[in-house]
Write an enzyme that holds these catalytic residues in place. Structure first.
Site, PDB file in Angstrom:
ATOM      1  N   ALA A 119      12.128  -8.438  14.123  1.00 36.15           N
ATOM      2  CA  ALA A 119      11.993  -8.305  15.457  1.00 36.15           C
ATOM      3  C   ALA A 119      11.352  -7.189  15.739  1.00 36.15           C
ATOM      4  CB  ALA A 119      13.288  -8.118  16.011  1.00 36.15           C
ATOM      5  N   VAL A 120      11.024  -6.667  16.941  1.00 40.34           N
ATOM      6  CA  VAL A 120      10.114  -5.552  17.182  1.00 40.34           C
ATOM      7  C   VAL A 120      10.170  -4.180  16.133  1.00 40.34           C
ATOM      8  CG1 VAL A 120      11.562  -5.132  19.271  1.00 40.34           C
ATOM      9  CG2 VAL A 120       9.602  -3.689  18.920  1.00 40.34           C
ATOM     10  N   GLY A 156      11.567  -4.031  13.145  1.00 42.60           N
ATOM     11  CA  GLY A 156      11.411  -4.555  11.684  1.00 42.60           C
ATOM     12  C   GLY A 156       9.931  -4.547  11.524  1.00 42.60           C
ATOM     13  N   LYS A 173      20.013  -6.886  14.210  1.00 40.24           N
ATOM     14  CA  LYS A 173      21.133  -6.555  15.028  1.00 40.24           C
ATOM     15  C   LYS A 173      22.380  -5.861  14.417  1.00 40.24           C
ATOM     16  CE  LYS A 173      20.970  -9.343  19.042  1.00 40.24           C
ATOM     17  NZ  LYS A 173      20.092  -8.592  19.562  1.00 40.24           N
ATOM     18  N   SER A 178      14.439   6.674  14.680  1.00 38.20           N
ATOM     19  CA  SER A 178      14.396   7.032  15.821  1.00 38.20           C
ATOM     20  C   SER A 178      13.035   7.026  16.467  1.00 38.20           C
ATOM     21  CB  SER A 178      15.062   8.388  16.495  1.00 38.20           C
ATOM     22  OG  SER A 178      14.626   8.651  17.762  1.00 38.20           O
ATOM     23  N   LYS A 202      21.970  10.396  13.356  1.00 37.05           N
ATOM     24  CA  LYS A 202      21.520   9.682  14.256  1.00 37.05           C
ATOM     25  C   LYS A 202      22.417   9.430  15.392  1.00 37.05           C
ATOM     26  CE  LYS A 202      18.757   6.772  16.427  1.00 37.05           C
ATOM     27  NZ  LYS A 202      18.638   5.476  16.410  1.00 37.05           N
ATOM     28  N   HIS A 204      22.279  12.365  17.381  1.00 34.92           N
ATOM     29  CA  HIS A 204      20.698  12.551  18.002  1.00 34.92           C
ATOM     30  C   HIS A 204      20.800  11.685  19.364  1.00 34.92           C
ATOM     31  CE1 HIS A 204      17.172  10.564  19.038  1.00 34.92           C
ATOM     32  NE2 HIS A 204      16.364  11.615  18.402  1.00 34.92           N
ATOM     33  N   ASN A 205      21.528  10.681  19.151  1.00 39.36           N
ATOM     34  CA  ASN A 205      21.274   9.805  20.587  1.00 39.36           C
ATOM     35  C   ASN A 205      22.153  10.670  21.644  1.00 39.36           C
ATOM     36  OD1 ASN A 205      19.809   7.885  19.067  1.00 39.36           O
ATOM     37  ND2 ASN A 205      20.923   6.289  19.817  1.00 39.36           N
ATOM     38  N   GLU A 216      20.248  13.081  23.237  1.00 36.57           N
ATOM     39  CA  GLU A 216      19.322  12.344  23.722  1.00 36.57           C
ATOM     40  C   GLU A 216      19.767  12.272  25.279  1.00 36.57           C
ATOM     41  OE1 GLU A 216      17.296   8.840  21.939  1.00 36.57           O
ATOM     42  OE2 GLU A 216      17.924   7.884  23.823  1.00 36.57           O
TER      43      GLU A 216
END
Ligand code: NDP
Length: 478
Positions: free
Chosen positions: A11-12, A14, A75, A128, A182, A185-186, A189
């Protein structure tokens, strides 16, 4: 076998990671559950590099050079387990399975342990930067064994963002360390975005500025210490006019913020570790509050202060500059809290995470990239066991210098009834941390009163209980 790495899940994210790898001269095996995605990639972007399209798990695995490096970009959750279960039996000891999706670090720990039993390396890695980052250079946060990083690291570093020539990728630590970092990090954010949104709301509500004017203010701020990707895109969003109505874009978007759940994970983990990440929590709850449309509708008539011109006359001339200072100080708090969480997670799980390196790989590629992170890197480089960013030289001075403006902004927000959960909680955290005495002593008294939970004294060692109900003059050593 001729591919140095393979990507399954096209998908976008990968697809763009695979293209990034190929553009850097690596031969990339391709696989996706639905074959069409694989065909599409080769058809549209096949000329960008050396791709090996495959249409079964066996064919995919056969295409990979040993030790095999197999990136899963599907996913998160059950699909990731399904893909691991499909491929693991086909692999051999020493092969490296990389989960680059947004997995929860606890799942990564479980998967790593299970694959280690079979002699396989499992690398849970944070990525990210969204789809553009995946294509042009993301910030990459790999966990897993040091041994796996020896052969995988150079590939990942190759495709990561670079800052001053340094890759935004480092071996974060064992098993779930990469996905943990990660996650934080989010969370940061979320906090950063909320603080910026509050700044906008304040400039509009207290000064009556239009979104386009506020965009200019943000552009100016972006040339200084607040220079960051999020401030940059905020200015663009604020300057944008809706083509259908001619109104400011921010005024035609429904004011209900959504979330995919990584902020919630961060807050849940903060609660589990007992780390006060109040900025992230408030940011996450602010999104929740915004999303309760019915509740907000029901409460809409509740009284608030006058926000008319007379009330606005009390707003200091320096307000816009004060907001910049409050934003900076609150941001330092948000990062201080996030790094505290990483420190605590690292201690809890024995990860030995180098905080300076984490700051370094967030300087480019990711959503929170900012010059500010260079200062954080320097602070931890100078003092790796720094208890909190707030006490490190430059940050200490900046926050101390900002505190008057910060208090003034929060006071103005309270007076005008402009909700600033992010600014307010950051200031409360600052005051709480620096306090000589906290009313926690009273809470200990209450706990001892109703539950005989005991307390410690400031003047003697030991635990004590006062017999409140029978005779408060009597204190026992517990
Ligand atoms: P999606 O999260 O939408 O996942 C779609 C991909 O998963 C498709 O390749 C799909 O295959 C595959 N898939 C779903 N279920 C299964 C299954 N049971 N078995 C095999 N394959 C399955 O794609 P994205 O590219 O948006 O994200 C990929 C990962 O990257 C996610 O974990 C996401 O959280 C993470 N991520 C995303 C970012 C973003 O900006 N979008 C940023 C950073 C990380 P099929 O084509 O056959 O349906």
């Amino acid at each position: 076998a001729r591919a140095s790495i393979g990507v399954t899940g096209l998908a976008v994210m990968g697809r763009n990671l695979a293209r990034n790898l190929a553009r850097h001269g690596h031969t990339v095996a391709l696989h996706n559950r639905t074959e069409q995605r694989t065909r599409d990639l080769v058809e549209q972007f096949g000329s960008e590099g050396d791709f090996v399209p495959t249409y079964s798990a066996e064919e995919f695995v056969r295409a990979l050079e040993r030790p095999r490096k197999l990136v899963i970009m599907v996913k998160a959750g059950a699909p990731t387990d399904a893909v691991i279960d499909e491929f693991a039996p086909l692999l051999e000891p020493g092969d490296i399975v990389i989960d680059a999706g947004n997995a929860h670090f606890a799942d990564t720990r479980r998967r790593e342990a299970a694959l280690r039993e079979r002699g396989l390396h499992f690398v849970g890695t944070g990525v990210s930067g969204g789809e553009e980052g995946a294509l042009h250079g993301p910030s990459i946060m790999p966990g897993g064994s040091a041994e796996s990083y020896e052969s995988l690291g150079p590939l990942l570093e190759d495709i990561s963002a670079k800052v001053d020539g340094a890759p935004c990728c480092t071996h974060v630590g064992p098993d779930g360390a990469g996905h943990f970092v990660k996650m934080v990090h989010n969370g940061i954010e979320y906090s950063d975005m909320q603080l910026i949104a509050e700044s906008f709301d304040l400039l509009r509500g207290a000064l009556g500025l239009e979104p386009a004017q506020i965009a200019e203010t943000f552009r100016t701020w972006n040339t200084g210490r607040l220079d960051s990707y999020l401030i940059e895109i905020t200015a663009e969003v604020l300057a944008h006019t809706d083509p259908h109505t001619g109104k400011p874009f921010v005024d035609i978007v429904a004011d209900e913020a959504e979330q995919k759940g990584t902020g919630r994970w961060t807050v849940q983990n903060g609660l589990e570790l007992g780390v006060p990440i109040t900025g992230i929590a408030e940011a996450t709850f602010a999104r929740s509050l915004s999303g309760h449309a019915g509740l907000r509708q029901a409460a809409r008539g509740l009284a608030g202060p006058d926000r008319g011109s007379a009330a606005r006359q009390g707003v200091p001339e320096s307000f816009a500059d004060d907001v910049e200072q409050a934003l900076y100080a609150s941001k330092v708090v948000a990062y201080a809290q996030g790094f505290h969480q990483i420190q605590a997670g690292s201690a809890e799980f024995g990860w030995n995470i180098d905080l300076a390196s984490v700051a370094a790989i967030w300087r480019g590629g990711c959503i929170i990239r900012a010059t500010f992170l260079d200062d954080i890197r320097a602070a931890y480089r100078a003092e790796p066991t720094l208890p909190t960013l707030l006490t490190s030289g430059g940050f200490r001075k900046a926050v101390e210098d900002a505190q008057d403006a910060w208090r003034s902004v929060v006071a103005t927000a309270v007076r005008l009834g402009i909700p600033t959960p992010g600014f307010s909680t950051a200031l409360a955290y600052y005051d709480g941390l620096r306090a000589d005495r906290l009313p926690a002593s009273l809470i200990q008294g209450q706990r001892d009163y109703f539950g005989a939970h005991t307390y410690r004294r400031v003047d003697r060692e030991g635990s004590f209980h006062t017999t409140w109900a029978t005779d408060p003059r009597v204190e026992h050593e517990a």
